[in-house]
Every structure is written in structure tokens, then in C-alpha cells.
Design a protein around this motif. Sequence first.
Motif: not given
Length: 427
Positions: A249-262
Motif C-alpha cells: 500500500q505504501r512502499r516496496v524496496v527490493i535489493a537483489n543481486a541478479y534481477f531478471f524475474p518472470g
Amino acid sequence: MSSAPIEPTTIEHVPSSPPVREPGVVDVEYGWQGNNLVQLLENGEAYFPRVFEAMRQAKSEILLETFIVFEDKVGKELQQVLIDAAQRGVRVTASLDGFGSGELSTEYLAALSQAGVHLQIFDPAPKRLGIRTNWFRRLHRKIVVVDGTIAFIGGINFSADHLADFGPEAKQDYSVEVQGPAVTDIHHFALMQSGRPGRAKYWWQRRRQRRSELAFSEHDGQVRLVYRDNGDHRTDIEEVYRLALRSAQRRVVIANAYFFPGYRLLREIRNAARRGVDVRLILQGQPDLLVAKLAARMTYDYLLKSGVQIHEYCERPLHGKVALVDEDWSTVGSSNLDPLSLSMNLEANVLIRDRAFNRELFERLDILSKHHCKAMSPDKAPRGRVWHMTVGFLVFHFLRHFPAWAGWLPAHKPRLKRFTHSGSETP
């Protein structure tokens, strides 16, 4: 460097071969556990002292699973800590990935085995022309459980490149320390994976959760173990990400090394931003693998045009696999958001419902994004030369479809092999 030949016992089954289970034993879906203490551990400077201290205090048991151990100062300290524990009567079981830890010498492994450490190698394979083989379906989890009362889980391997004094290639990464009822589930899971079926739980001891309950609970101190295997839990980690994003509803933070999701996960990230959620991605700007940067950048236009903020961390390689949603939901673990982690590797994360933990993780990531990252924008997002974009496009779509293509190939059964100091093969 040499490896020891050992006779296999099956630990994990790939989709082409149905799992063989003991009578009465069913797959586990671990539920939320309350009243836990959870501590964020950033980088090796925080992680190694805590995990080694816990091991040195161990009285009865140490269970360890990890992808990488190197024979550097961290790996040698781990070796000595485990030897000391085994020699004072602690039951020590260490499961190492045969690819990630494939450079360990026979002498290193033999010293552990001779001291009484129950040492197991996941899916070892001989080198071909000096190159390690069996790249896929790796044991990528990083779990330590001590005396069944304290657990560590995250993305940090036992190697010196998780320490700042390693230099420019030192990794930025995270783990968590858990104490409380959730350790029972992590301990049970680690026991099952270590090949000790005598401690397996039966159906009346299991707590199953409905899919709608996977992401959320009501109180602080809640922890839930989620994992990915090549049996009945192939999509569990991806599903909890999607559920959490859908509920943001307010915030999302994603820190990820290898990022190519579906595509489905990309859509949930985009949709959250479109409905006004503050969505921030922290990705690699100085990757240890160039292919990761090329593939990730293929998603930039799609996400930036929807209002997603993308920050590239450029000080050193980002190795973290963490995320938070709103003010109380967080996850830390071993799973990247890429085809290998989401479709092939054996992974484990913890979900955490705790406002203090969420706040601390947010503050650390906020500092990272504001002071140590380069912000991307739709008009300034790097596109590079035409051939870079062409290669990136091909790489991205190859990686997106690779798990399905790999499924058409004859699949080997990943195996757990016990190492004995005599060099003999034992089941």
C-alpha cells in the motif's frame, strides 16, 4: 585441488523423477511462528563474528548448509571452529555444494572428516578440461543452526570476499540471526535436508498454511521459513513475493543481486508502482557477472515508465537478496530474482513480520540508495551501443526461457555424498 570419490545417497529429486518418501511423511509447508527475536547482519563484518561465536558455544549440534566455502581466512576459521566443536563432542553436519565449493582441497576436507565432522558434498562432479561442471540445480542455501536454538539464514557465504578488506570486489550482502520458536522449523528443515530422516515429522505434526496466508500475519516477531526445491515447492518463494507486492500500500524496496524475474513478478512490481506505491529497486551497477547487468537493464524501460525507481549500486558487487513491503513485512535469504534461483536452485528465505526489523532494513537500504547508488530515469537509463542492446535482449530472453528448455533435457538426480578422511566411498 582434488576431490574425494564418495558413494551417493539421494537427497533431492528433479522434476523428471518423482520424490521417494518414507511412509507417512509428507512435504512441509512451514507456517508463521511468533515471539521471535530477529537481528539483521550486514556483510561479513557483522555475520562472521556472530555465527562463529554461536558455533564456539555449541553444546550438542551444528547444522550447516552453504553454497561456497573458500580456503581463505574465513574458510580456514570455519574449518577450525567446526573441528574444535566436533572434538568436544558436538555433532557437526556440514553440507557443501559440489560446484560452489569445488575448489576445496582434499586436505581441507580430510581435516574436517578426521575430526569427526559429518561432511557431505552436494552433487559433486569431476572437472572436464580443468572446468567445473554441473552448473545447474545447485545447493544455493546458506543456513546455520546451532543446538536447535539459534539459526542464521541469508545470502552470505563463508568466504573473505564478504569482508570490506577484500577490496573493490568485496560483496554487499545480508543475513539474519533468529532466536525463538521459528528456529524449530529451520532446524527441522535443515535436519531433513542433511539426510537424517529419523527426525522427520509426520502429518499430524505439520502445520499447513493456505496460499492466501503465505504472506501476512498480525504481530511483530513473526517469522516463516519458505524454500524452493525441484519437487513440490518449485514456486513458493516467487509466490510470496507476488502476494506481498499485490498487497503493498505504501512502499516496496527490493535489493537483489541478479534481477531478471518472470513476467508475472515484473507485472506485480509495475502494477504496485502504477497504483501509487513507492517502489524502489536496488540492483547491481558493478556486477561480478556482466551478463547479470545486461539482462537486468532490459527491464528498465518497462519498469521506469510505470514509476518504479531503479538505483544501481556502484561501489562494489551487490550480493544481497532482501526486500521489504510497507512497514512490517520483510524477507532475507539466498534466493535471487533470476531464472536459476526461481526455477532451478535449492533456496531458502525467511519472511519476517516485525516493524523494528523492517525499519532497520529500510534505513540501511535507504542510505545505500541515496548515498551509494546511481539513480536511473526513463530519459537517462543506460542503453549503450546497439550491439550491447542486441546482446542484452538475446541474453534476457534466453535466460527467461532457459529453465523450460533445460526441463526438456535428460535430468540428473542431484546427490549428497559423504566425505570420509580415508578417501573411501560410503553411503
